[in-house]
Design a protein around this motif. Structure first.
Motif, PDB file in Angstrom:
ATOM      1  N   PRO A 230      -0.382 -36.424  46.500  1.00 38.79           N
ATOM      2  CA  PRO A 230      -0.038 -37.717  47.038  1.00 38.79           C
ATOM      3  C   PRO A 230      -1.159 -38.588  47.405  1.00 38.79           C
ATOM      4  O   PRO A 230      -1.106 -39.669  47.498  1.00 38.79           O
ATOM      5  N   ASP A 231      -2.454 -38.005  47.656  1.00 38.02           N
ATOM      6  CA  ASP A 231      -3.697 -38.888  47.956  1.00 38.02           C
ATOM      7  C   ASP A 231      -4.450 -38.983  46.677  1.00 38.02           C
ATOM      8  O   ASP A 231      -5.561 -39.515  46.912  1.00 38.02           O
ATOM      9  N   ALA A 232      -3.841 -38.783  45.518  1.00 34.86           N
ATOM     10  CA  ALA A 232      -4.814 -38.985  44.217  1.00 34.86           C
ATOM     11  C   ALA A 232      -4.951 -40.627  44.053  1.00 34.86           C
ATOM     12  O   ALA A 232      -4.152 -41.504  44.641  1.00 34.86           O
ATOM     13  N   THR A 233      -5.963 -40.905  43.614  1.00 37.05           N
ATOM     14  CA  THR A 233      -6.604 -42.432  43.467  1.00 37.05           C
ATOM     15  C   THR A 233      -5.912 -43.018  42.237  1.00 37.05           C
ATOM     16  O   THR A 233      -5.389 -42.418  41.270  1.00 37.05           O
ATOM     17  N   VAL A 234      -6.095 -44.292  42.075  1.00 37.26           N
ATOM     18  CA  VAL A 234      -5.482 -45.020  40.883  1.00 37.26           C
ATOM     19  C   VAL A 234      -6.256 -44.461  39.533  1.00 37.26           C
ATOM     20  O   VAL A 234      -5.832 -44.143  38.559  1.00 37.26           O
ATOM     21  N   ASP A 235      -7.491 -44.249  39.663  1.00 37.61           N
ATOM     22  CA  ASP A 235      -8.357 -43.848  38.513  1.00 37.61           C
ATOM     23  C   ASP A 235      -8.044 -42.189  38.167  1.00 37.61           C
ATOM     24  O   ASP A 235      -8.058 -41.990  37.016  1.00 37.61           O
ATOM     25  N   GLU A 236      -7.709 -41.392  39.262  1.00 39.08           N
ATOM     26  CA  GLU A 236      -7.288 -39.924  38.793  1.00 39.08           C
ATOM     27  C   GLU A 236      -5.893 -40.226  37.999  1.00 39.08           C
ATOM     28  O   GLU A 236      -5.977 -39.240  37.209  1.00 39.08           O
ATOM     29  N   VAL A 237      -5.096 -40.989  38.563  1.00 42.24           N
ATOM     30  CA  VAL A 237      -3.666 -40.930  37.857  1.00 42.24           C
ATOM     31  C   VAL A 237      -4.024 -41.542  36.529  1.00 42.24           C
ATOM     32  O   VAL A 237      -3.314 -41.028  35.494  1.00 42.24           O
ATOM     33  N   ARG A 238      -4.758 -42.706  36.171  1.00 41.01           N
ATOM     34  CA  ARG A 238      -5.093 -43.409  35.085  1.00 41.01           C
ATOM     35  C   ARG A 238      -5.374 -42.279  34.105  1.00 41.01           C
ATOM     36  O   ARG A 238      -4.913 -42.258  32.998  1.00 41.01           O
ATOM     37  N   GLU A 239      -6.208 -41.277  34.513  1.00 39.02           N
ATOM     38  CA  GLU A 239      -6.595 -40.205  33.543  1.00 39.02           C
ATOM     39  C   GLU A 239      -5.485 -39.128  33.253  1.00 39.02           C
ATOM     40  O   GLU A 239      -5.483 -38.754  32.178  1.00 39.02           O
ATOM     41  N   MET A 240      -4.703 -39.167  33.966  1.00 35.85           N
ATOM     42  CA  MET A 240      -3.399 -38.250  33.757  1.00 35.85           C
ATOM     43  C   MET A 240      -2.365 -38.858  32.972  1.00 35.85           C
ATOM     44  O   MET A 240      -1.555 -38.006  32.581  1.00 35.85           O
ATOM     45  N   LEU A 241      -2.401 -40.204  32.832  1.00 28.65           N
ATOM     46  CA  LEU A 241      -1.270 -40.916  32.025  1.00 28.65           C
ATOM     47  C   LEU A 241      -1.310 -40.693  30.564  1.00 28.65           C
ATOM     48  O   LEU A 241      -2.346 -40.620  30.060  1.00 28.65           O
ATOM     49  N   SER A 242      -0.018 -40.611  29.892  1.00 35.98           N
ATOM     50  CA  SER A 242       0.044 -40.859  28.479  1.00 35.98           C
ATOM     51  C   SER A 242       0.548 -42.225  28.176  1.00 35.98           C
ATOM     52  O   SER A 242       0.956 -42.945  29.298  1.00 35.98           O
ATOM     53  N   ASP A 243       1.060 -42.527  26.881  1.00 42.39           N
ATOM     54  CA  ASP A 243       1.776 -43.665  26.876  1.00 42.39           C
ATOM     55  C   ASP A 243       2.961 -43.668  27.512  1.00 42.39           C
ATOM     56  O   ASP A 243       3.443 -44.990  27.825  1.00 42.39           O
ATOM     57  N   ASP A 244       3.659 -42.864  27.696  1.00 42.99           N
ATOM     58  CA  ASP A 244       4.975 -42.634  28.533  1.00 42.99           C
ATOM     59  C   ASP A 244       4.625 -42.634  30.062  1.00 42.99           C
ATOM     60  O   ASP A 244       5.846 -42.749  30.660  1.00 42.99           O
ATOM     61  N   GLY A 245       3.529 -42.476  30.406  1.00 44.60           N
ATOM     62  CA  GLY A 245       3.330 -42.475  32.236  1.00 44.60           C
ATOM     63  C   GLY A 245       3.239 -40.861  32.216  1.00 44.60           C
ATOM     64  O   GLY A 245       2.619 -40.400  31.532  1.00 44.60           O
ATOM     65  N   LEU A 246       3.555 -40.559  33.374  1.00 41.34           N
ATOM     66  CA  LEU A 246       3.205 -39.108  33.816  1.00 41.34           C
ATOM     67  C   LEU A 246       4.214 -38.229  33.251  1.00 41.34           C
ATOM     68  O   LEU A 246       4.126 -37.006  33.073  1.00 41.34           O
ATOM     69  N   ILE A 247       5.479 -38.792  33.042  1.00 41.07           N
ATOM     70  CA  ILE A 247       6.543 -37.907  32.696  1.00 41.07           C
ATOM     71  C   ILE A 247       6.974 -38.314  31.386  1.00 41.07           C
ATOM     72  O   ILE A 247       7.321 -39.469  31.025  1.00 41.07           O
ATOM     73  N   PRO A 248       6.907 -37.471  30.418  1.00 40.22           N
ATOM     74  CA  PRO A 248       7.329 -37.924  28.848  1.00 40.22           C
ATOM     75  C   PRO A 248       8.544 -38.054  28.668  1.00 40.22           C
ATOM     76  O   PRO A 248       9.633 -37.675  29.469  1.00 40.22           O
ATOM     77  N   GLY A 249       8.905 -38.797  28.092  1.00 37.22           N
ATOM     78  CA  GLY A 249      10.419 -39.307  27.521  1.00 37.22           C
ATOM     79  C   GLY A 249      10.925 -40.632  28.047  1.00 37.22           C
ATOM     80  O   GLY A 249      10.496 -41.465  28.677  1.00 37.22           O
TER      81      GLY A 249
END
Length: 92
Positions: free
Chosen positions: A73-92
């Motif tokens: 919950p306390d992740a930064t925008v940069d940390e989340v950006r590194e986890m993203l794929s073209d579909d976001g965090l959740i595939p599909g």
């Protein structure tokens, strides 16, 4: 699907619930890409709360492999950006 929220544990979420979660994920992706820090924070918390609400927590000693890993919950925008794929965090 087994979902891990970093720093919290695992939750089993029925596959039928993912269209709901994907709406929030799409919103989160747009906010990360647009640099909307306030929107990002609000939507990340909404996404994680939806996973908690829609899923069933697994016991802490469960050794199930996670099929999806979501940020803390306390992740930064940069940390989340590194986890993203073209579909976001959740595939599909």
């Amino acid at each position: 699907m087994i979902v891990r929220i970093m720093g919290e544990g695992q939750v089993k979420v029925d596959d039928s619930r993912f269209p709901e979660l994907n709406e929030l994920d799409d919103e989160l992706l747009a906010e990360v890409e647009g640099g909307d820090e306030e929107g990002f924070r609000r939507t990340l918390h909404a996404l994680l709360e939806a996973v908690r609400k829609l899923g069933t927590p697994l016991p802490d000693d469960s050794l199930e492999p996670s099929e999806l890993i979501l940020p803390a919950p306390d992740a930064t925008v940069d940390e989340v950006r590194e986890m993203l794929s073209d579909d976001g965090l959740i595939p599909g």
